[in-house]
Design a protein around this motif. Structure first.
Motif, short mmCIF file in Angstrom:
data_model
loop_
_atom_site.label_atom_id
_atom_site.label_comp_id
_atom_site.label_asym_id
_atom_site.label_seq_id
_atom_site.Cartn_x
_atom_site.Cartn_y
_atom_site.Cartn_z
N THR A 102 0.83 -1.20 0.00
CA THR A 102 0.00 0.00 0.00
C THR A 102 0.86 1.25 0.00
O THR A 102 0.59 2.22 -0.72
CB THR A 102 -0.92 0.02 1.24
OG1 THR A 102 -1.67 -1.20 1.29
CG2 THR A 102 -1.89 1.18 1.18
N TYR A 118 -7.26 -3.45 -4.96
CA TYR A 118 -8.19 -4.36 -4.28
C TYR A 118 -8.47 -5.59 -5.15
O TYR A 118 -8.42 -6.73 -4.67
CB TYR A 118 -9.50 -3.62 -3.99
CG TYR A 118 -10.52 -4.45 -3.23
CD1 TYR A 118 -10.61 -4.36 -1.85
CD2 TYR A 118 -11.40 -5.31 -3.90
CE1 TYR A 118 -11.54 -5.11 -1.15
CE2 TYR A 118 -12.33 -6.06 -3.21
CZ TYR A 118 -12.40 -5.96 -1.84
OH TYR A 118 -13.31 -6.71 -1.14
N GLY A 119 -8.76 -5.35 -6.43
CA GLY A 119 -9.06 -6.46 -7.31
C GLY A 119 -7.87 -7.35 -7.58
O GLY A 119 -8.00 -8.58 -7.72
N ALA A 139 -5.30 -7.86 -5.57
CA ALA A 139 -4.58 -8.17 -4.34
C ALA A 139 -4.00 -9.59 -4.31
O ALA A 139 -2.82 -9.76 -3.97
CB ALA A 139 -5.48 -7.94 -3.13
N VAL A 198 -3.50 -10.90 1.90
CA VAL A 198 -4.46 -10.45 0.88
C VAL A 198 -5.61 -9.70 1.54
O VAL A 198 -6.00 -8.60 1.11
CB VAL A 198 -4.98 -11.63 0.06
CG1 VAL A 198 -6.10 -11.18 -0.90
CG2 VAL A 198 -3.84 -12.27 -0.74
N GLY A 199 -6.18 -10.28 2.59
CA GLY A 199 -7.30 -9.63 3.28
C GLY A 199 -6.90 -8.31 3.92
O GLY A 199 -7.64 -7.33 3.88
N ARG A 259 -6.55 -5.66 1.25
CA ARG A 259 -7.84 -5.18 0.76
C ARG A 259 -8.50 -4.21 1.74
O ARG A 259 -9.41 -3.47 1.35
CB ARG A 259 -8.75 -6.37 0.48
CG ARG A 259 -8.41 -7.06 -0.83
CD ARG A 259 -9.29 -8.25 -1.11
NE ARG A 259 -9.24 -8.59 -2.54
CZ ARG A 259 -9.72 -9.71 -3.05
NH1 ARG A 259 -10.29 -10.62 -2.25
NH2 ARG A 259 -9.64 -9.93 -4.34
N VAL A 266 -5.98 -0.70 1.33
CA VAL A 266 -6.01 0.09 0.10
C VAL A 266 -6.91 1.31 0.23
O VAL A 266 -6.67 2.34 -0.42
CB VAL A 266 -6.48 -0.76 -1.11
CG1 VAL A 266 -5.47 -1.82 -1.45
CG2 VAL A 266 -7.86 -1.36 -0.88
#
Length: 426
Positions: free
Chosen positions: A257, A309-310, A312, A328-329, A332, A335
């Motif tokens: 990020t 996000y998409g 990730a 990953v979570g 998301r 971001v």
């Protein structure tokens, strides 16, 4: 193309070239972590990479103490005193030299009380050295002179050289990697110092400057320190409250990020000094420029957040490989910090700093720090890295609201009726 109501151009040819060079340098800056992280996560494993994340967070804290707000106030002060830069440079360099010993002591103390770092003295020492180098950066001078491209390229080249050494030396442990990175940063500072010396002869301050410098720089220092405590220092918080494995997970998501969010830094260095100059020459043009930046920058970073996000899962896998699926979570969640940080940086660094609202800026950031760290103390022990992600979202939202509240006396200038179509005077 002229700005309505003023004789300033939208973007001069020199300004466009500088912007392109600065962003080219910043693009190259991404190569260092993109090259290092996939290697280091595989070389160290989750636990040792968590130690590395905690150490780099410690380095950021040391850097904030050494810098003492100069990276924010410096461009503003240089831009406001282009013909008398020597005293500004002399005061800043002298104050930084005085602050290095206490910064080292603070770094050593924080490292020794952190449960992840406490048993790794070599890592703590290397992290402190890295932080001193980061805090000694001279890019602020070139930003104030509105000529930051060459210095930015030098700093990036030094960082890439250090990354190349790390990649070519597989036997390096966490401490060794940090030492090489500190050496690269130091080399960049030395070269930039030689470049600055060719353009400006520092005028060293007289006795008594330390107290005055500490008092004048304190609000910006507090602001930066609190920001670092709940942003860059998040890995240190997670390491202390949830252990090195969760610190590694958070560190991966935070670094990815931050790589996108760091694109704001060159923009602040380009637009902020321009607004500072315009405030004394053409105040309406200064607020037009700030309004334009506020309208465009958060939207760009909202689009970046949606894309990240998409992507990730693929980004995490590409950046650090297997074993970090939990990141990953967290990514998301983090971001959505991007558009909030974009708005707060436009309002804070690009506008409040030129307006010399340093005290209010420090208060605003302090409120944001409390709004981040208080929930983190409750969420991180239970939810680990995910809890720190949600605490960051809450804190950044509070910062944006606090910025708008602090700027209320300037709302008419910033948001005039029928003024939305004016172009910036960059």
């Amino acid at each position: 193309m002229g700005a309505r109501g003023g004789g300033h151009r939208l973007w001069s040819g020199r300004g466009a070239v500088d912007a392109l060079l600065v962003y080219a340098a910043h693009g190259l800056r991404f190569l260092a972590p993109l090259l290092l992280y996939p290697v280091l996560t595989r070389r160290f494993g989750v636990e040792a990479f968590g130690l590395y994340v905690a150490a780099t967070a410690l380095a950021m804290i040391v850097a904030v103490v050494v810098d003492y707000g100069a990276s924010i106030a410096g461009p503003r002060d240089i831009a406001s005193a282009r013909e008398t830069t020597g005293p500004v440079v002399g005061r800043t360099l002298a104050l930084r030299a005085v602050l290095v010993p206490p910064a080292c002591l603070i770094g050593l103390g924080l490292g020794l009380i952190n449960p992840v770092l406490s048993g790794a003295g070599d890592v703590i020492g290397a992290a402190v050295a890295l932080g001193v180098g980061q805090g000694a950066s001279l890019l602020w001078f070139f930003q104030g002179m509105r000529d930051p491209a060459a210095a930015a390229l030098v700093e990036v080249a030094a960082a890439l050289a250090a990354a190349a050494v790390v990649l070519a030396t597989p036997g390096l442990g966490v401490g060794g990697v940090l030492v090489v990175q500190a050496a690269g940063i130091g080399l960049g500072v030395v070269v930039c110092a030689a470049m600055m010396r060719r353009r400006c002869r520092p005028v060293w301050p007289q006795a008594g400057f330390v107290r005055r410098g500490l008092v004048e720089g304190f609000p910006l220092f507090v602001g930066r320190a609190v920001i670092m405590a709940y942003t860059g220092g998040g890995g240190l918080v997670v390491a202390a409250l949830a252990g090195p494995a969760q610190a590694a997970v958070y560190g991966v998501a935070d670094r990815l990020t931050a790589a996108v969010g760091s694109l704001l830094r060159p923009l602040a260095g380009l637009v902020g000094p321009r607004i500072s100059t315009l405030l004394s020459e053409d105040a309406p043009a200064a607020f037009r420029t700030a309004r334009w930046s506020l309208a465009v920058t958060p939207l760009l970073f909202l689009a970046a957040a949606a894309g990240l996000y998409g992507a990730a899962p693929a980004v995490v896998r590409l950046a650090v490989g297997d074993g970090f699926d939990e990141a990953v979570g967290v990514l998301r969640i983090l971001v959505f910090v991007l558009p909030l940080v974009a708005a707060s940086q436009v309002l804070g660094l690009q506008l409040m700093t030129p307006l010399r609202m340093d005290g209010r800026l420090a208060l605003m950031v302090g409120i944001g720090g409390v709004a981040t760290l208080a929930p983190a103390l409750l969420l991180v022990p239970v939810f680990g890295a995910t809890g720190m992600g949600w605490a960051r979202i809450l804190g950044e939202a509070v910062v944006v609201g606090a910025c708008l509240a602090c700027l209320r006396p300037y709302w008419r200038a910033l948001f005039p009726a029928g003024g939305g179509r004016d172009v910036p005077a960059v």
